[in-house]
Design a protein around this motif. Structure first.
Motif, mmCIF file in Angstrom:
data_model
loop_
_atom_site.group_PDB
_atom_site.id
_atom_site.type_symbol
_atom_site.label_atom_id
_atom_site.label_comp_id
_atom_site.label_asym_id
_atom_site.label_seq_id
_atom_site.Cartn_x
_atom_site.Cartn_y
_atom_site.Cartn_z
ATOM 1 N N ASP A 143 0.807 -1.218 0.000
ATOM 2 C CA ASP A 143 0.000 0.000 0.000
ATOM 3 C C ASP A 143 0.843 1.272 0.000
ATOM 4 O O ASP A 143 0.299 2.367 -0.162
ATOM 5 C CB ASP A 143 -0.925 0.013 1.226
ATOM 6 N N LEU A 144 2.147 1.117 0.211
ATOM 7 C CA LEU A 144 3.033 2.287 0.263
ATOM 8 C C LEU A 144 3.850 2.346 -1.028
ATOM 9 O O LEU A 144 4.856 1.657 -1.187
ATOM 10 C CB LEU A 144 3.957 2.189 1.484
ATOM 11 N N ASN A 145 3.374 3.160 -1.964
ATOM 12 C CA ASN A 145 3.990 3.208 -3.282
ATOM 13 C C ASN A 145 4.905 4.416 -3.485
ATOM 14 O O ASN A 145 5.455 4.607 -4.570
ATOM 15 C CB ASN A 145 2.896 3.223 -4.364
ATOM 16 N N ASP A 146 5.042 5.245 -2.477
ATOM 17 C CA ASP A 146 5.902 6.426 -2.591
ATOM 18 C C ASP A 146 7.362 6.003 -2.733
ATOM 19 O O ASP A 146 7.788 4.976 -2.192
ATOM 20 C CB ASP A 146 5.712 7.323 -1.365
ATOM 21 N N GLU A 147 8.134 6.806 -3.435
ATOM 22 C CA GLU A 147 9.547 6.472 -3.679
ATOM 23 C C GLU A 147 10.363 6.382 -2.397
ATOM 24 O O GLU A 147 11.320 5.617 -2.320
ATOM 25 C CB GLU A 147 10.176 7.513 -4.620
ATOM 26 N N LYS A 148 9.973 7.159 -1.376
ATOM 27 C CA LYS A 148 10.747 7.132 -0.142
ATOM 28 C C LYS A 148 10.625 5.794 0.592
ATOM 29 O O LYS A 148 11.411 5.500 1.484
ATOM 30 C CB LYS A 148 10.322 8.270 0.777
ATOM 31 N N LYS A 152 13.113 1.537 -0.825
ATOM 32 C CA LYS A 152 14.168 0.711 -0.232
ATOM 33 C C LYS A 152 13.602 -0.207 0.845
ATOM 34 O O LYS A 152 13.943 -1.398 0.920
ATOM 35 C CB LYS A 152 15.256 1.614 0.342
ATOM 36 N N ALA A 153 12.743 0.346 1.681
ATOM 37 C CA ALA A 153 12.128 -0.457 2.746
ATOM 38 C C ALA A 153 11.281 -1.582 2.156
ATOM 39 O O ALA A 153 11.296 -2.718 2.638
ATOM 40 C CB ALA A 153 11.281 0.435 3.652
ATOM 41 N N ASN A 154 10.519 -1.256 1.094
ATOM 42 C CA ASN A 154 9.673 -2.275 0.454
ATOM 43 C C ASN A 154 10.523 -3.408 -0.128
ATOM 44 O O ASN A 154 10.137 -4.583 -0.063
ATOM 45 C CB ASN A 154 8.826 -1.649 -0.642
ATOM 46 N N GLU A 155 11.681 -3.047 -0.704
ATOM 47 C CA GLU A 155 12.568 -4.079 -1.251
ATOM 48 C C GLU A 155 13.093 -4.985 -0.154
ATOM 49 O O GLU A 155 13.183 -6.213 -0.322
ATOM 50 C CB GLU A 155 13.717 -3.420 -2.008
ATOM 51 N N LEU A 156 13.461 -4.381 0.990
ATOM 52 C CA LEU A 156 13.935 -5.195 2.126
ATOM 53 C C LEU A 156 12.825 -6.100 2.666
ATOM 54 O O LEU A 156 13.069 -7.250 3.040
ATOM 55 C CB LEU A 156 14.459 -4.275 3.235
ATOM 56 N N VAL A 157 11.615 -5.555 2.731
ATOM 57 C CA VAL A 157 10.471 -6.362 3.206
ATOM 58 C C VAL A 157 10.236 -7.547 2.276
ATOM 59 O O VAL A 157 10.032 -8.689 2.715
ATOM 60 C CB VAL A 157 9.198 -5.488 3.303
ATOM 61 N N LEU A 158 10.245 -7.295 0.957
ATOM 62 C CA LEU A 158 10.028 -8.378 -0.005
ATOM 63 C C LEU A 158 11.130 -9.434 0.092
ATOM 64 O O LEU A 158 10.850 -10.642 0.015
ATOM 65 C CB LEU A 158 9.978 -7.792 -1.416
ATOM 66 N N LYS A 159 12.371 -8.978 0.301
ATOM 67 C CA LYS A 159 13.480 -9.917 0.439
ATOM 68 C C LYS A 159 13.313 -10.779 1.680
ATOM 69 O O LYS A 159 13.474 -12.004 1.632
ATOM 70 C CB LYS A 159 14.791 -9.132 0.508
#
Length: 528
Positions: free
Chosen positions: A172-177, A180-187
């Motif tokens: 749900d958080l699609n902002d560019e800021k 990086k966090a989203n990539e870590l979460v997916l990993k």
């Protein structure tokens, strides 16, 4: 005397005649037939006995009246008790109804209070869980993905719960800021999912069903849950060996798998259906196709026999599995599977069956004529060849074969039996009619008719100045025997499956026409 009469009356086998005889005997000492017999003595005894009986009757009536009065009293007492019990039951029922209403009211009140408390507590729990998730997400925002539960492998279950919530949040958080966090979460999500897969596989190979169930419940929230299920099904199917007796292994494997699935999965019915579907469309279909294709071009009879055998076994297994899985008889699950497994082989089955039957009949007839050294000729071409032969050589039953007729009928029965299993119900009557036409053409017209025509043409060359040749009669007897076999085959194997279809009358017309034609030919031969 009165007590003797009373004693005799009270006996179960009391008889008036016996009483009179006993009184007479005792009163006269057995001298009734003597000349000094005094009838007055007997009269006095009878009168005395009658008076005694009246007294006994009066006493009995009095006793009956006393008993009736006592019974009435008991009846009244019982009636009063029953009324009291009915009133008591009614009062108890009313009290129970009131108590039941009170219990229902209390239960409703408690349920409402529980719902209110839950509604009050849920926001607090949600707030607490959201706060905890937000704290972890802050860590991921700072580039830290191994804090808290993520740093302890023994807390894999708690880590799976947290990362699942973080994964939903990151979507749900699609902002560019937040990139990086989203990539870590997916990993981290992928890492934990892999660990859960591994834990499940370890439990599977140890046959630890409790652990399997636990990790499956956790994995059910993850996106690749279905892959885990597919791998589970694939591993179970590996228990089947690549043997020729595949069908004997299916039921034991499915029984064992059904037990595991019922214990491990929540949606056990759907998973079991998926297991059976994969088993049929993978292992069974491959086994069927592999074993059928090697016969299709080289041995058509073997191909059809094997197709019938495989279809019959698969249908029997489907019925047993339906009972094992408790699938409703109205369900089309197994019918669809059966059609999918065999649809490639059934689409041209009827044509192959007719071709095979035609080839079998021709082979039987060709071998027969070759064996007797005869070459079939047309009606116009064989008469001259026969005129040079002796009539006794021509007019016999050597052109008729009981063995050929039996072989042809047996082949036709086999083809019809296969069609009853392998054909759809709506095309069965036509398929049977087509096969029956092959029987009529090859057995009746090309064999029986031909033999009769052969003899009729031969008889036209007989010199009537010679002695009459009687070899025709054994020939006709043999013809009747063979026609009996043909009619029996028609009535037993052909008629019942088409009884309720339009092809019934068509087949009956063919049978009647064959019989009529043969009768005419036999009559013609007898006239000659």
């Amino acid at each position: 005397m009165a007590h003797l009469v009373l004693k005799e009356i009270e006996q179960e086998n009391f008889s008036v005649d016996n009483l009179i005889e006993n009184l007479s005997y005792k009163a006269t000492d057995g001298r009734v037939s003597q000349t000094d017999f005094d009838p007055l003595i007997l009269e006095n005894i009878f009168r005395k006995t009658i008076d005694d009986l009246k007294i006994i009757n009066d006493k009995t009536k009095q006793n009956i009246q006393v008993l009736e009065i006592e019974c009435q009293k008991e009846k009244d007492i019982c009636k009063d008790k029953i009324l009291m019990l009915e009133n008591s039951y009614k009062d108890s029922y009313d009290y129970l109804s009131v108590l039941d209403k009170r219990i229902s009211n209390v239960s409703t009140t408690m349920s409402d209070m529980g719902s209110q408390l839950e509604n009050l507590n849920r926001p607090r729990l949600n707030l607490f869980e959201s706060h905890k998730t937000a704290k972890y997400f802050d860590k991921f925002m700072d580039g830290i993905d191994n804090s808290g539960v993520f740093a302890d492998d023994s807390k894999l279950e708690q880590a799976a719960e947290v990362i699942y919530k973080l994964y939903i949040l990151s979507n749900d958080l699609n902002d560019e800021k937040f990139l990086k966090a989203n990539e870590l979460v997916l990993k981290k999500y992928s890492e934990i999912e892999i660990k859960l897969f591994q834990k499940f596989h370890d439990a599977f190979y140890k046959n630890d069903r409790k652990e399997m169930k636990k990790y499956l419940n956790i994995l059910s929230n993850f996106k690749n849950y279905q892959e885990c299920v597919n791998e589970f099904i694939k591993n179970l199917q590996m228990a089947i060996k690549n043997s020729d007796d595949l069908f004997s292994e299916i039921i034991p494997l499915c029984a064992k798998t059904n037990e595991i699935i019922n214990e491990v999965f929540l949606n056990n019915e759907r998973i079991m259906e998926q297991f059976v579907k994969d088993l049929f469309l993978d292992r069974v279909q491959t086994h069927v196709s592999t074993n059928l294709e090697k016969y299709r071009e080289t041995d058509l009879e073997k191909y059809l026999d094997t197709l019938y055998l495989f279809y019959n076994k698969t249908k029997r297994i489907s019925k047993e599995l339906s009972e094992l899985m408790k699938i409703s008889s109205e369900s089309t699950f197994f019918n669809k599977l059966l059609n999918e497994v065999f649809q490639v082989h059934l689409k041209d089955y009827v044509n192959l069956e007719k071709i095979n039957l035609q080839n079998k009949f021709r082979a039987h007839l060709d071998r027969f004529y070759e064996k007797i050294g005869h070459t079939k000729k047309t009606q116009s071409g064989f008469v001259s060849n026969l005129l040079s032969k002796q009539t006794s050589e021509i007019i016999d039953d050597r052109f008729l074969s009981h063995d050929v007729t039996t072989l042809c009928i047996d082949d036709a029965k086999k083809s019809i039996n296969r069609s009853l299993l392998l054909c759809d119900a709506n095309i069965q009557p036509k398929a049977i009619d087509d096969m029956y036409e092959i029987v009529c053409q090859n057995l009746c017209r090309d064999h029986l008719y031909y033999s009769l025509d052969l003899h009729i043409n031969a008889l036209s060359s007989v010199d009537f100045r010679q002695e009459i040749n009687l070899h025709i009669f054994p020939f006709i007897k043999q013809m009747n025997d063979l026609m009996y076999l043909f009619e029996q085959f028609t009535n037993v194997s052909v008629i019942p499956p088409v009884m309720n279809s339009p092809y019934y009358q068509k087949i009956m017309n063919k049978l009647n026409q064959i019989c009529t034609d043969l009768e005419i030919k036999i009559d013609n031969s007898l006239e000659k």
